[in-house]
Design an enzyme around this catalytic site. Structure first.
Site, PDB file in Angstrom:
ATOM      1  N   ALA A  98       0.873  -1.183   0.000  1.00 29.15           N
ATOM      2  CA  ALA A  98       0.000   0.000   0.000  1.00 29.15           C
ATOM      3  C   ALA A  98       0.908   1.231   0.000  1.00 29.15           C
ATOM      4  CB  ALA A  98      -0.871  -0.020   1.247  1.00 29.15           C
ATOM      5  N   GLY A 141       0.597  -5.024   0.948  1.00 31.11           N
ATOM      6  CA  GLY A 141      -0.592  -5.059   0.086  1.00 31.11           C
ATOM      7  C   GLY A 141      -0.314  -5.732  -1.258  1.00 31.11           C
ATOM      8  N   GLU A 144      -0.596  -9.314  -0.606  1.00 30.72           N
ATOM      9  CA  GLU A 144      -2.022  -9.573  -0.364  1.00 30.72           C
ATOM     10  C   GLU A 144      -2.808  -9.588  -1.673  1.00 30.72           C
ATOM     11  OE1 GLU A 144      -2.346  -6.352   2.480  1.00 30.72           O
ATOM     12  OE2 GLU A 144      -2.575  -7.785   4.126  1.00 30.72           O
ATOM     13  N   GLU A 164       4.522  -5.123   7.119  1.00 24.03           N
ATOM     14  CA  GLU A 164       3.774  -4.091   7.844  1.00 24.03           C
ATOM     15  C   GLU A 164       4.326  -3.876   9.247  1.00 24.03           C
ATOM     16  OE1 GLU A 164       2.422  -6.580   6.104  1.00 24.03           O
ATOM     17  OE2 GLU A 164       0.776  -5.827   4.861  1.00 24.03           O
TER      18      GLU A 164
HETATM   19  C1  LIG Z   1      -3.526  -2.571   2.312  1.00 29.18           C
HETATM   20  C2  LIG Z   1      -3.518  -3.293   3.550  1.00 29.18           C
HETATM   21  C3  LIG Z   1      -2.306  -3.166   4.440  1.00 29.18           C
HETATM   22  C4  LIG Z   1      -1.079  -3.085   3.686  1.00 29.18           C
HETATM   23  C5  LIG Z   1      -0.093  -2.334   4.153  1.00 29.18           C
HETATM   24  C6  LIG Z   1       1.133  -2.181   3.394  1.00 29.18           C
HETATM   25  O1  LIG Z   1       1.283  -2.664   2.304  1.00 29.18           O
HETATM   26  S1  LIG Z   1       2.318  -1.246   4.129  1.00 29.18           S
HETATM   27  C7  LIG Z   1       3.647  -1.230   2.969  1.00 29.18           C
HETATM   28  C8  LIG Z   1       4.404  -2.484   2.973  1.00 29.18           C
HETATM   29  N1  LIG Z   1       5.555  -2.360   2.113  1.00 29.18           N
HETATM   30  C9  LIG Z   1       6.758  -1.970   2.546  1.00 29.18           C
HETATM   31  O2  LIG Z   1       6.948  -1.698   3.711  1.00 29.18           O
HETATM   32  C10 LIG Z   1       7.850  -1.914   1.520  1.00 29.18           C
HETATM   33  C11 LIG Z   1       8.354  -0.494   1.340  1.00 29.18           C
HETATM   34  N2  LIG Z   1       9.385  -0.418   0.347  1.00 29.18           N
HETATM   35  C12 LIG Z   1      10.658  -0.824   0.556  1.00 29.18           C
HETATM   36  O3  LIG Z   1      11.000  -1.343   1.608  1.00 29.18           O
HETATM   37  C13 LIG Z   1      11.656  -0.626  -0.541  1.00 29.18           C
HETATM   38  O4  LIG Z   1      11.124   0.336  -1.445  1.00 29.18           O
HETATM   39  C14 LIG Z   1      12.020  -1.899  -1.338  1.00 29.18           C
HETATM   40  C15 LIG Z   1      12.810  -2.858  -0.435  1.00 29.18           C
HETATM   41  C16 LIG Z   1      10.769  -2.602  -1.847  1.00 29.18           C
HETATM   42  C17 LIG Z   1      12.890  -1.509  -2.568  1.00 29.18           C
HETATM   43  O5  LIG Z   1      13.973  -0.759  -2.176  1.00 29.18           O
HETATM   44  P1  LIG Z   1      14.825   0.039  -3.295  1.00 29.18           P
HETATM   45  O6  LIG Z   1      15.954   0.651  -2.568  1.00 29.18           O
HETATM   46  O7  LIG Z   1      15.114  -0.865  -4.447  1.00 29.18           O
HETATM   47  O8  LIG Z   1      13.831   1.168  -3.819  1.00 29.18           O
HETATM   48  P2  LIG Z   1      13.370   2.506  -3.045  1.00 29.18           P
HETATM   49  O9  LIG Z   1      13.098   2.234  -1.597  1.00 29.18           O
HETATM   50  O10 LIG Z   1      14.292   3.615  -3.359  1.00 29.18           O
HETATM   51  O11 LIG Z   1      11.946   2.751  -3.742  1.00 29.18           O
HETATM   52  C18 LIG Z   1      11.799   3.452  -4.968  1.00 29.18           C
HETATM   53  C19 LIG Z   1      10.682   4.472  -4.787  1.00 29.18           C
HETATM   54  O12 LIG Z   1       9.476   3.788  -4.485  1.00 29.18           O
HETATM   55  C20 LIG Z   1       8.909   4.310  -3.297  1.00 29.18           C
HETATM   56  N3  LIG Z   1       8.198   3.256  -2.584  1.00 29.18           N
HETATM   57  C21 LIG Z   1       8.539   1.963  -2.435  1.00 29.18           C
HETATM   58  N4  LIG Z   1       7.606   1.307  -1.724  1.00 29.18           N
HETATM   59  C22 LIG Z   1       6.640   2.211  -1.428  1.00 29.18           C
HETATM   60  C23 LIG Z   1       5.429   2.138  -0.721  1.00 29.18           C
HETATM   61  N5  LIG Z   1       4.968   0.989  -0.194  1.00 29.18           N
HETATM   62  N6  LIG Z   1       4.700   3.245  -0.599  1.00 29.18           N
HETATM   63  C24 LIG Z   1       5.100   4.405  -1.125  1.00 29.18           C
HETATM   64  N7  LIG Z   1       6.250   4.535  -1.825  1.00 29.18           N
HETATM   65  C25 LIG Z   1       7.011   3.445  -1.960  1.00 29.18           C
HETATM   66  C26 LIG Z   1      10.113   4.810  -2.504  1.00 29.18           C
HETATM   67  O13 LIG Z   1       9.712   5.736  -1.518  1.00 29.18           O
HETATM   68  C27 LIG Z   1      10.940   5.405  -3.600  1.00 29.18           C
HETATM   69  O14 LIG Z   1      10.406   6.663  -3.969  1.00 29.18           O
HETATM   70  P3  LIG Z   1      11.358   7.989  -3.942  1.00 29.18           P
HETATM   71  O15 LIG Z   1      11.905   8.062  -2.567  1.00 29.18           O
HETATM   72  O16 LIG Z   1      12.397   7.692  -4.972  1.00 29.18           O
HETATM   73  O17 LIG Z   1      10.409   9.079  -4.320  1.00 29.18           O
END
Ligand SMILES: CCC/C=C/C(=O)SCCNC(=O)CCNC(=O)[C@H](O)C(C)(C)COP(=O)([O-])OP(=O)([O-])OC[C@H]1O[C@@H](n2cnc3c(N)ncnc32)[C@H](O)[C@@H]1OP(=O)([O-])[O-]
Length: 290
Positions: A98, A141, A144, A164
């Site tokens: 998400a 998400g 999911e 999460e």
């Molecule tokens: C629905 C029901 C409940 C669900 C809850 C959830 O899903 S909670 C979520 C659960 N998910 C997580 O906790 C995973 C969160 N993500 C990560 O941990 C890492 O991005 C990665 C490990 C997937 C990739 O690392 P990497 O170093 O290769 O890449 P990078 O990190 O540089 O990302 C590139 C760009 O994408 C952006 N962006 C990425 N994901 C999201 C996001 N969810 N949101 C918004 N933005 C996101 C990131 O900010 C960046 O933008 P910027 O700054 O350039 O403008």
């Protein structure tokens, strides 16, 4: 003037692409797709391929994307020419969850009153079979969403996780409920309580995905699978999907009764007559989905 570049959803619902808006896709209902792409593909154009298309945010599932996905699925469900849906993302990410930036300042009252996530289970409510073709990250998400699909094919570099817990929240679209059913309690607990990811090979071994495929061949193989399913009677395919899903909702004896009734009901269809006659006449069946 807009050119028709891809046909989706038949008759009055023709997908248009306007070159003035490079990443925007239009359908005749004038709905603009900013965050997804949709096209009909496969041998007989019976497979709807939906590509999540927010590459800069690793396909983070913002409200706009989920609402477009839900609308596209409504159209696909209503279109008799489409038999199967494939949902995919990019090679780097199916979806990284998400959209954290969009939801981070939400309050409980806003989430509750706005019924946040209400439209997220559209995929799970599809009568038509849905295949997830997962390359790269399927997190939170994203994982999911993949688990709402009926079959998951994974690219060999895919990674699945429920992170999460690492950002101070809980799964909200089925992560804590579908992972134990798909992977067993221990692995599900480990994923949900640590946020650790599992790779495609582990996901296949555990039963979360049915096949691991080289990343660059993934979508092609998922569409081939869609074609195979689309070659059968869609009426029967959808009855079988309902039967298999019933296994998750009911005790065994109730599920078996439900299945038996479905089997009986199939004898009321023209496709059962066609299928069994074709077998005895040693020819290929011609199903009409009735
Ligand atoms: C629905 C029901 C409940 C669900 C809850 C959830 O899903 S909670 C979520 C659960 N998910 C997580 O906790 C995973 C969160 N993500 C990560 O941990 C890492 O991005 C990665 C490990 C997937 C990739 O690392 P990497 O170093 O290769 O890449 P990078 O990190 O540089 O990302 C590139 C760009 O994408 C952006 N962006 C990425 N994901 C999201 C996001 N969810 N949101 C918004 N933005 C996101 C990131 O900010 C960046 O933008 P910027 O700054 O350039 O403008």
């Amino acid at each position: 003037m807009a050119n028709i570049v891809k046909t989706i959803l038949g008759r009055s619902q023709v997908l248009l692409h306007n070159p003035q808006f490079s990443s925007r896709y239009y359908c005749a209902a004038n709905k603009s797709y900013e965050f997804i792409k949709a096209e009909l593909t496969g041998a007989n154009k019976k497979v709807a391929l939906i590509t999540l298309n927010r590459p800069k945010a690793l396909n983070a599932l913002c409200n706009g994307l989920m609402s477009e996905l839900s609308n596209a699925l409504d159209e696909i469900e209503a279109n008799k020419n489409v038999a199967v849906v494939v949902i995919t993302g990019s090679e780097k990410a199916f979806a990284a969850g998400a959209d954290i930036k969009e939801m981070k300042d939400n309050t409980f009252a806003q989430c509750f009153a706005g019924n946040f996530l209400n439209n997220w289970n559209r995929v799970a409510r599809m009568q038509k079979p849905v295949i997830a073709a997962v390359n790269g990250y399927a997190l939170g998400g994203g994982c999911e969403l993949a688990m709402m699909c009926d079959i998951i094919y994974a690219g060999d570099k895919a990674k699945f996780g429920q992170p999460e817990v690492t950002i101070g929240t809980t799964p909200g679209a089925g992560g804590s409920q579908r992972t134990p059913r798909a992977l067993g309690k221990s692995k599900a607990m480990e994923m949900c309580l640590t946020g650790n990811m599992i790779d495609a090979q582990e996901a296949e071994k555990a039963g979360l995905v049915s096949k691991v495929i080289p990343a660059d061949k993934l979508v092609e193989e998922a569409v081939k699978l869609g074609d195979k399913i689309a070659s059968h009677s869609q009426l029967i395919v959808q009855m079988i999907k309902e039967q298999v899903n019933t296994a998750y909702e009911t005790p065994l004896n109730e599920g078996l009764k439900f299945e038996r009734r479905g089997f009986h009901a199939s004898f009321g269809t023209k496709d059962q007559k066609e299928g069994m006659n074709a077998f005895t006449e040693k020819r290929a069946p011609k199903f009409i989905d009735e």
